[in-house]
Design a protein around this motif. Sequence first.
Motif, PDB file in Angstrom:
ATOM      1  N   PRO A  79       0.875  -1.178   0.008  1.00 32.71           N
ATOM      2  CA  PRO A  79      -0.147  -0.085  -0.005  1.00 32.71           C
ATOM      3  C   PRO A  79       0.872   1.215   0.115  1.00 32.71           C
ATOM      4  CG  PRO A  79      -0.842  -1.376   1.817  1.00 32.71           C
ATOM      5  CD  PRO A  79       0.642  -2.105   0.961  1.00 32.71           C
ATOM      6  N   GLN A  80       2.014   1.364   0.942  1.00 27.52           N
ATOM      7  CA  GLN A  80       2.649   2.292   0.969  1.00 27.52           C
ATOM      8  C   GLN A  80       4.036   2.374   0.073  1.00 27.52           C
ATOM      9  OE1 GLN A  80       2.391   2.088   4.862  1.00 27.52           O
ATOM     10  NE2 GLN A  80       1.011   3.737   5.170  1.00 27.52           N
ATOM     11  N   ASP A  81       4.367   3.337  -0.341  1.00 28.51           N
ATOM     12  CA  ASP A  81       5.788   3.680  -0.909  1.00 28.51           C
ATOM     13  C   ASP A  81       6.792   3.750  -0.079  1.00 28.51           C
ATOM     14  OD1 ASP A  81       7.679   4.251  -2.947  1.00 28.51           O
ATOM     15  OD2 ASP A  81       7.188   6.395  -2.791  1.00 28.51           O
ATOM     16  N   ILE A  82       7.364   2.382   0.212  1.00 25.16           N
ATOM     17  CA  ILE A  82       8.284   2.276   1.368  1.00 25.16           C
ATOM     18  C   ILE A  82       9.462   3.311   0.923  1.00 25.16           C
ATOM     19  CG2 ILE A  82      10.042   0.417   2.477  1.00 25.16           C
ATOM     20  CD1 ILE A  82       6.973  -0.044   3.142  1.00 25.16           C
ATOM     21  N   ASP A  83       9.936   3.148  -0.145  1.00 26.77           N
ATOM     22  CA  ASP A  83      11.269   4.015   0.029  1.00 26.77           C
ATOM     23  C   ASP A  83      11.142   5.540  -0.347  1.00 26.77           C
ATOM     24  OD1 ASP A  83      10.578   4.067  -2.728  1.00 26.77           O
ATOM     25  OD2 ASP A  83      12.305   2.817  -3.436  1.00 26.77           O
ATOM     26  N   GLY A  84       9.889   5.712  -0.565  1.00 27.37           N
ATOM     27  CA  GLY A  84       9.497   7.121  -0.530  1.00 27.37           C
ATOM     28  C   GLY A  84       9.421   7.813  -2.173  1.00 27.37           C
ATOM     29  N   SER A  85      10.142   6.854  -3.043  1.00 26.07           N
ATOM     30  CA  SER A  85      10.507   7.318  -4.563  1.00 26.07           C
ATOM     31  C   SER A  85       9.131   7.731  -5.109  1.00 26.07           C
ATOM     32  CB  SER A  85      10.804   6.141  -5.534  1.00 26.07           C
ATOM     33  OG  SER A  85       9.797   5.100  -5.456  1.00 26.07           O
ATOM     34  N   ASP A  86       7.775   7.397  -4.917  1.00 22.23           N
ATOM     35  CA  ASP A  86       6.475   7.889  -5.398  1.00 22.23           C
ATOM     36  C   ASP A  86       6.348   9.384  -4.954  1.00 22.23           C
ATOM     37  OD1 ASP A  86       5.975   5.498  -6.856  1.00 22.23           O
ATOM     38  OD2 ASP A  86       4.411   5.215  -5.692  1.00 22.23           O
ATOM     39  N   GLU A  87       6.666   9.635  -3.650  1.00 26.94           N
ATOM     40  CA  GLU A  87       6.432  11.031  -3.119  1.00 26.94           C
ATOM     41  C   GLU A  87       7.533  11.775  -3.745  1.00 26.94           C
ATOM     42  OE1 GLU A  87       5.449  13.226   1.205  1.00 26.94           O
ATOM     43  OE2 GLU A  87       6.263  11.015   1.057  1.00 26.94           O
ATOM     44  N   LEU A  88       8.591  11.559  -3.768  1.00 23.98           N
ATOM     45  CA  LEU A  88       9.752  12.212  -4.041  1.00 23.98           C
ATOM     46  C   LEU A  88       9.585  12.569  -5.628  1.00 23.98           C
ATOM     47  CD1 LEU A  88      13.018  10.724  -2.910  1.00 23.98           C
ATOM     48  CD2 LEU A  88      12.192  13.012  -2.269  1.00 23.98           C
ATOM     49  N   ARG A  89       9.280  11.713  -6.499  1.00 20.81           N
ATOM     50  CA  ARG A  89       8.906  11.813  -7.747  1.00 20.81           C
ATOM     51  C   ARG A  89       7.727  13.078  -7.992  1.00 20.81           C
ATOM     52  NH1 ARG A  89       7.655   7.268  -8.926  1.00 20.81           N
ATOM     53  NH2 ARG A  89       9.716   6.379  -9.297  1.00 20.81           N
ATOM     54  N   GLU A  90       6.699  12.900  -7.157  1.00 30.04           N
ATOM     55  CA  GLU A  90       5.819  13.833  -7.171  1.00 30.04           C
ATOM     56  C   GLU A  90       6.253  15.307  -6.830  1.00 30.04           C
ATOM     57  OE1 GLU A  90       1.717  15.260  -4.997  1.00 30.04           O
ATOM     58  OE2 GLU A  90       2.137  13.160  -4.626  1.00 30.04           O
ATOM     59  N   VAL A  91       6.938  15.282  -5.713  1.00 32.28           N
ATOM     60  CA  VAL A  91       7.588  16.648  -5.466  1.00 32.28           C
ATOM     61  C   VAL A  91       8.381  17.224  -6.696  1.00 32.28           C
ATOM     62  CG1 VAL A  91       9.107  17.692  -3.726  1.00 32.28           C
ATOM     63  CG2 VAL A  91       7.404  16.237  -2.859  1.00 32.28           C
ATOM     64  N   PHE A  92       9.284  16.317  -7.008  1.00 27.83           N
ATOM     65  CA  PHE A  92      10.404  16.996  -8.275  1.00 27.83           C
ATOM     66  C   PHE A  92       9.420  17.514  -9.344  1.00 27.83           C
ATOM     67  CE2 PHE A  92      13.528  14.542  -5.738  1.00 27.83           C
ATOM     68  CZ  PHE A  92      14.331  15.563  -5.340  1.00 27.83           C
ATOM     69  N   THR A  93       8.487  16.747  -9.686  1.00 28.90           N
ATOM     70  CA  THR A  93       7.652  17.061 -10.838  1.00 28.90           C
ATOM     71  C   THR A  93       7.132  18.398 -10.536  1.00 28.90           C
ATOM     72  OG1 THR A  93       7.227  14.734 -11.421  1.00 28.90           O
ATOM     73  CG2 THR A  93       5.851  16.405 -12.225  1.00 28.90           C
ATOM     74  N   ARG A  94       6.637  18.436  -9.287  1.00 26.50           N
ATOM     75  CA  ARG A  94       6.058  19.992  -9.149  1.00 26.50           C
ATOM     76  C   ARG A  94       6.918  21.027  -8.970  1.00 26.50           C
ATOM     77  NH1 ARG A  94       2.454  19.595  -3.975  1.00 26.50           N
ATOM     78  NH2 ARG A  94       1.982  21.596  -4.618  1.00 26.50           N
ATOM     79  N   LEU A  95       8.183  20.722  -8.389  1.00 27.98           N
ATOM     80  CA  LEU A  95       9.101  21.692  -8.329  1.00 27.98           C
ATOM     81  C   LEU A  95       9.801  22.072  -9.793  1.00 27.98           C
ATOM     82  CD1 LEU A  95      11.037  23.060  -6.210  1.00 27.98           C
ATOM     83  CD2 LEU A  95      12.358  20.975  -6.369  1.00 27.98           C
ATOM     84  N   ALA A  96       9.726  21.289 -10.710  1.00 22.37           N
ATOM     85  CA  ALA A  96      10.213  21.600 -11.959  1.00 22.37           C
ATOM     86  C   ALA A  96       9.536  22.769 -12.568  1.00 22.37           C
ATOM     87  CB  ALA A  96       9.981  20.513 -12.730  1.00 22.37           C
ATOM     88  N   THR A  97       8.112  23.011 -12.168  1.00 26.01           N
ATOM     89  CA  THR A  97       7.347  24.070 -12.548  1.00 26.01           C
ATOM     90  C   THR A  97       7.112  25.290 -11.646  1.00 26.01           C
ATOM     91  OG1 THR A  97       5.456  23.214 -12.146  1.00 26.01           O
ATOM     92  CG2 THR A  97       6.206  22.565 -14.346  1.00 26.01           C
ATOM     93  N   ALA A  98       7.770  25.248 -10.379  1.00 22.81           N
ATOM     94  CA  ALA A  98       7.520  26.239  -9.536  1.00 22.81           C
ATOM     95  C   ALA A  98       8.551  27.266  -9.768  1.00 22.81           C
ATOM     96  CB  ALA A  98       8.145  25.474  -8.030  1.00 22.81           C
ATOM     97  N   PRO A  99       8.165  28.637  -9.246  1.00 19.19           N
ATOM     98  CA  PRO A  99       8.910  29.767  -9.456  1.00 19.19           C
ATOM     99  C   PRO A  99      10.523  29.609  -9.059  1.00 19.19           C
ATOM    100  CG  PRO A  99       6.927  30.477  -8.309  1.00 19.19           C
ATOM    101  CD  PRO A  99       7.219  28.880  -8.120  1.00 19.19           C
ATOM    102  N   ARG A 100      11.359  30.228  -9.591  1.00 17.45           N
ATOM    103  CA  ARG A 100      12.882  29.973  -9.555  1.00 17.45           C
ATOM    104  C   ARG A 100      13.327  30.160  -8.037  1.00 17.45           C
ATOM    105  NH1 ARG A 100      14.858  27.273 -13.609  1.00 17.45           N
ATOM    106  NH2 ARG A 100      14.781  28.237 -15.573  1.00 17.45           N
ATOM    107  N   GLU A 101      12.524  31.163  -7.365  1.00 15.72           N
ATOM    108  CA  GLU A 101      12.890  31.447  -5.878  1.00 15.72           C
ATOM    109  C   GLU A 101      12.429  30.313  -5.016  1.00 15.72           C
ATOM    110  OE1 GLU A 101       9.067  33.728  -6.781  1.00 15.72           O
ATOM    111  OE2 GLU A 101      11.272  33.591  -7.738  1.00 15.72           O
ATOM    112  N   VAL A 102      11.405  29.480  -5.560  1.00 15.84           N
ATOM    113  CA  VAL A 102      11.018  28.518  -4.706  1.00 15.84           C
ATOM    114  C   VAL A 102      12.208  27.367  -4.881  1.00 15.84           C
ATOM    115  CG1 VAL A 102       9.118  26.655  -4.371  1.00 15.84           C
ATOM    116  CG2 VAL A 102       8.538  29.015  -4.596  1.00 15.84           C
ATOM    117  N   GLN A 103      12.482  26.985  -6.054  1.00 14.77           N
ATOM    118  CA  GLN A 103      13.459  26.041  -6.383  1.00 14.77           C
ATOM    119  C   GLN A 103      14.658  26.205  -5.674  1.00 14.77           C
ATOM    120  OE1 GLN A 103      13.770  26.296 -10.708  1.00 14.77           O
ATOM    121  NE2 GLN A 103      11.906  25.052 -11.093  1.00 14.77           N
ATOM    122  N   ALA A 104      15.101  27.707  -5.455  1.00 17.83           N
ATOM    123  CA  ALA A 104      16.499  27.899  -5.108  1.00 17.83           C
ATOM    124  C   ALA A 104      16.377  27.846  -3.388  1.00 17.83           C
ATOM    125  CB  ALA A 104      16.784  29.592  -5.314  1.00 17.83           C
ATOM    126  N   ALA A 105      15.262  27.979  -2.937  1.00 22.42           N
ATOM    127  CA  ALA A 105      15.024  27.876  -1.367  1.00 22.42           C
ATOM    128  C   ALA A 105      15.292  26.333  -1.027  1.00 22.42           C
ATOM    129  CB  ALA A 105      13.721  28.383  -0.973  1.00 22.42           C
TER     130      ALA A 105
END
Length: 128
Positions: free
Chosen positions: A75-101
């Motif tokens: 049921p759960q993503d034991i190694d966190g890869s699904d959650e990391l993938r989602e965060v990185f996907t969203r981060l790719a389109t975030a404003p530059r200052e958010v990415q830098a932070a």
Amino acid sequence: MTDITRIDEQAARLKKAREMRGFDSAKAAASYFGFNYNTYAQHENGRAGITRAAKEYARAFRVREAWLITGEGLPQDIDGSDELREVFTRLATAPREVQAAVITYARFALGEPSGAEKSRETATTPTS
């Protein structure tokens, strides 16, 4: 497998996901996450398939969407890869200052020097 069996199995996994997240009732979960209660209850009771809402339910209950729909894997993503993938996907389109932070914080959390610290280290490191 018939559609009815598939829907019943999805409903059972949805209920299990809700319970794993600590919600005693469908109404409590629907209220907390802002789901339409009638729709959610139909999904959890097996009166309707969850395919269109599976991603939203998976995110809310912190389970893998594939598990919720098919029952495959854990049921759960034991190694966190699904959650990391989602965060990185969203981060790719975030404003530059958010990415830098986020990059600065990640380096700090991982114990790596930031860009400014690297510059200071280079400036103060004697050369032979």
